[in-house]
Design a protein around this motif. Structure first.
Motif, short mmCIF file in Angstrom:
data_model
loop_
_atom_site.label_atom_id
_atom_site.label_comp_id
_atom_site.label_asym_id
_atom_site.label_seq_id
_atom_site.Cartn_x
_atom_site.Cartn_y
_atom_site.Cartn_z
N ILE A 14 0.77 -1.11 0.21
CA ILE A 14 0.06 0.02 -0.08
C ILE A 14 0.91 1.22 -0.03
O ILE A 14 0.32 2.42 0.19
N GLY A 15 2.24 1.13 -0.16
CA GLY A 15 3.01 2.28 -0.43
C GLY A 15 3.76 2.88 1.01
O GLY A 15 4.13 4.01 0.91
N ILE A 16 3.59 2.00 2.00
CA ILE A 16 4.08 2.61 3.27
C ILE A 16 5.52 1.93 3.70
O ILE A 16 6.04 1.95 4.78
N GLY A 17 6.01 0.81 2.96
CA GLY A 17 7.21 0.34 3.27
C GLY A 17 6.94 -1.07 4.25
O GLY A 17 7.82 -1.49 4.65
N VAL A 18 5.59 -1.38 4.38
CA VAL A 18 5.12 -2.27 5.31
C VAL A 18 4.07 -3.26 4.65
O VAL A 18 3.21 -2.89 4.06
N PRO A 19 4.56 -4.44 4.20
CA PRO A 19 3.89 -5.42 3.43
C PRO A 19 2.34 -5.75 4.46
O PRO A 19 2.69 -5.90 5.46
N ILE A 20 1.20 -5.77 3.66
CA ILE A 20 0.17 -6.15 4.53
C ILE A 20 -0.14 -7.53 4.13
O ILE A 20 -0.35 -8.07 3.06
N THR A 21 -0.27 -8.33 5.25
CA THR A 21 -0.58 -9.79 5.07
C THR A 21 -1.67 -10.04 6.14
O THR A 21 -1.51 -9.73 7.35
N TYR A 22 -2.73 -10.99 5.84
CA TYR A 22 -3.61 -11.38 6.73
C TYR A 22 -3.82 -12.83 6.44
O TYR A 22 -3.48 -13.26 5.46
N SER A 23 -4.43 -13.54 7.48
CA SER A 23 -4.84 -14.85 7.22
C SER A 23 -5.80 -15.07 8.54
O SER A 23 -6.24 -14.31 9.41
N SER A 24 -6.53 -16.23 8.47
CA SER A 24 -7.45 -16.57 9.36
C SER A 24 -6.89 -16.71 10.85
O SER A 24 -7.51 -16.39 12.19
N THR A 25 -5.69 -16.66 11.17
CA THR A 25 -5.02 -16.47 12.43
C THR A 25 -4.00 -15.47 12.62
O THR A 25 -3.37 -15.04 13.69
N GLN A 26 -4.10 -14.57 11.66
CA GLN A 26 -3.24 -13.24 11.62
C GLN A 26 -4.21 -12.05 11.51
O GLN A 26 -4.40 -11.79 10.23
N HIS A 27 -4.84 -11.31 12.32
CA HIS A 27 -5.67 -10.22 11.91
C HIS A 27 -5.09 -8.72 12.48
O HIS A 27 -5.73 -7.78 12.65
#
Length: 387
Positions: free
Chosen positions: A349-362
């Protein structure tokens, strides 16, 4: 005659296609409950402005798969008694999710409602543990770092700068928000080998007031004069406390968590702002990171009377992630948007932090960006240079 029939057939087919496309397109309603009036209104309106700026940008560029976004924002004044009925109304009105709610005391009542109604509560403007269960609640998904991570970073770097544990004091709001930040700092102190936390001065104040005198008195009576005060509060009482405390503590460091509201804190402090530290959960608003540049551009287009600040930037980023979840959703439903968000992996999203989610990571980000007020503005702070 044949040509006339052909033209009529084409017109009829086009009409059916247009009608079908209009029937398919819809307005996706998204809810929000936040302080739009009262002492914390700068936070609620800031998050709202950021979300609306991104939603308007998306709508002007075709929407989400042809669907327009609408934010329905209700005022709770930062009071749980108003937040609960707001949630009920938004859910009964058919919102697909509730986005950017502001505050911990309000979250304490809205999280159970989200879970019970199976309606997503996404990107709340709070770092409290009530939204960060392990394993996570399916219907609560966060963007920002936790208060424990913010105050933990403060403690770690204060100790590294030479300040002793017993030279740290606390000024906190007397509710779940204050507790969340304080408990995070205590955990960091214990991890560093300091267990006598009951020794530390801890002044508290009542939410939605600026009655800080008793809290200041508690800290003034500390057995060891503090060299740093970790603050977990809203901008008005924190500003009042800092102004009064400076009269007795010449060189103490004041450290605030992100929820304080950086822009209104700076304005409220005036000449007393120099050297005040605020941890942030978004990058500096003057950054040339592409996501921040885009935010500034769209804020100017859709809210030209506003200046960029950390609060509306967070609202903007929350909206941006949410829209990516909608795009990835297998269906435009409450369950579908959760599935879409949980499918996001290494989203840029352009802030140097990749965004990742999963059913166990919210929780998307664990990043804390420290800032300090110098010459009337916020600047990035290098912890290693803190003296």
């Amino acid at each position: 005659m044949v040509r006339i029939k052909t033209c009529l057939s084409s017109i009829l087919a086009a009409g059916i296609l247009i009608a079908s496309s209009q029937a398919w397109a819809q307005t996706v309603k998204v809810g929000m409950s936040a302080a739009l009036t009262g002492p914390a209104q700068a936070l609620g309106n800031g998050v709202k402005n950021g979300i609306e700026s991104y939603f308007k940008y998306v709508n002007d560029n075709g929407g989400v798969n042809g669907n327009k976004l609408e934010l329905i924002a209700l005022d709770d004044g930062y009071e749980p008694a108003k937040a609960a009925p707001n949630m009920d109304k938004l859910i009964s009105d058919g919102v697909i999710a509730v986005l950017g709610n502001v505050g911990t005391p309000t979250a304490i009542v809205t999280v159970p409602i989200a879970n019970a109604s199976k309606t997503l509560l996404f990107g709340a403007y709070t770092g409290a543990g009530v939204l960060r269960k392990d394993p996570p609640d399916r219907y609560v998904i966060n963007y920002r770092a936790s208060y424990a991570e913010e105050t933990g970073a403060m403690v770690k770097n204060l100790l590294a700068s030479g300040i002793k544990p017993e030279e740290i004091a606390f000024f906190t709001q007397n509710d779940g928000y204050g507790d969340a930040g304080f408990n995070g700092a205590v955990a960091a102190l214990k991890a560093a080998g300091f267990s006598n936390v009951d020794f530390l001065a801890h002044g508290r104040y009542t939410r939605n007031t600026t009655n800080v005198e008793q809290a200041l008195s508690t800290i003034l009576d500390a057995q060891v004069e503090p060299k740093a005060i970790i603050m977990v509060g809203a901008y008005a009482p924190c500003a009042e406390f800092i102004r009064e405390a400076r009269k007795d503590f010449a060189d103490v460091k004041f450290l605030n968590v992100s929820f304080v509201g950086s822009a209104p804190l700076l304005k409220a402090l005036g000449n007393d702002a120099e050297g005040v530290i605020v941890t942030q959960v978004v990058p500096d608003v003057t950054s040339e990171l592409p996501g921040v540049v885009e935010y500034r551009k769209n804020l100017q287009v859709y809210n030209s009377d506003l200046q960029p600040d950390f609060v509306s930037l967070e609202g903007y980023l929350v909206a941006k992630i949410f829209v990516e979840g909608l795009k990835a959703a297998p269906s435009m439903t409450r369950e579908g948007v959760i599935d879409g968000l949980e499918s996001l992996k290494n989203l840029d999203i352009g802030i140097g932090v990749p965004i990742t989610y999963s059913s166990t990571q919210h929780q998307a980000s664990h990043m804390v960006w420290p800032t300090v007020i110098k010459n009337g503005k916020y600047e990035p702070l290098d912890w290693s240079q803190m003296k």
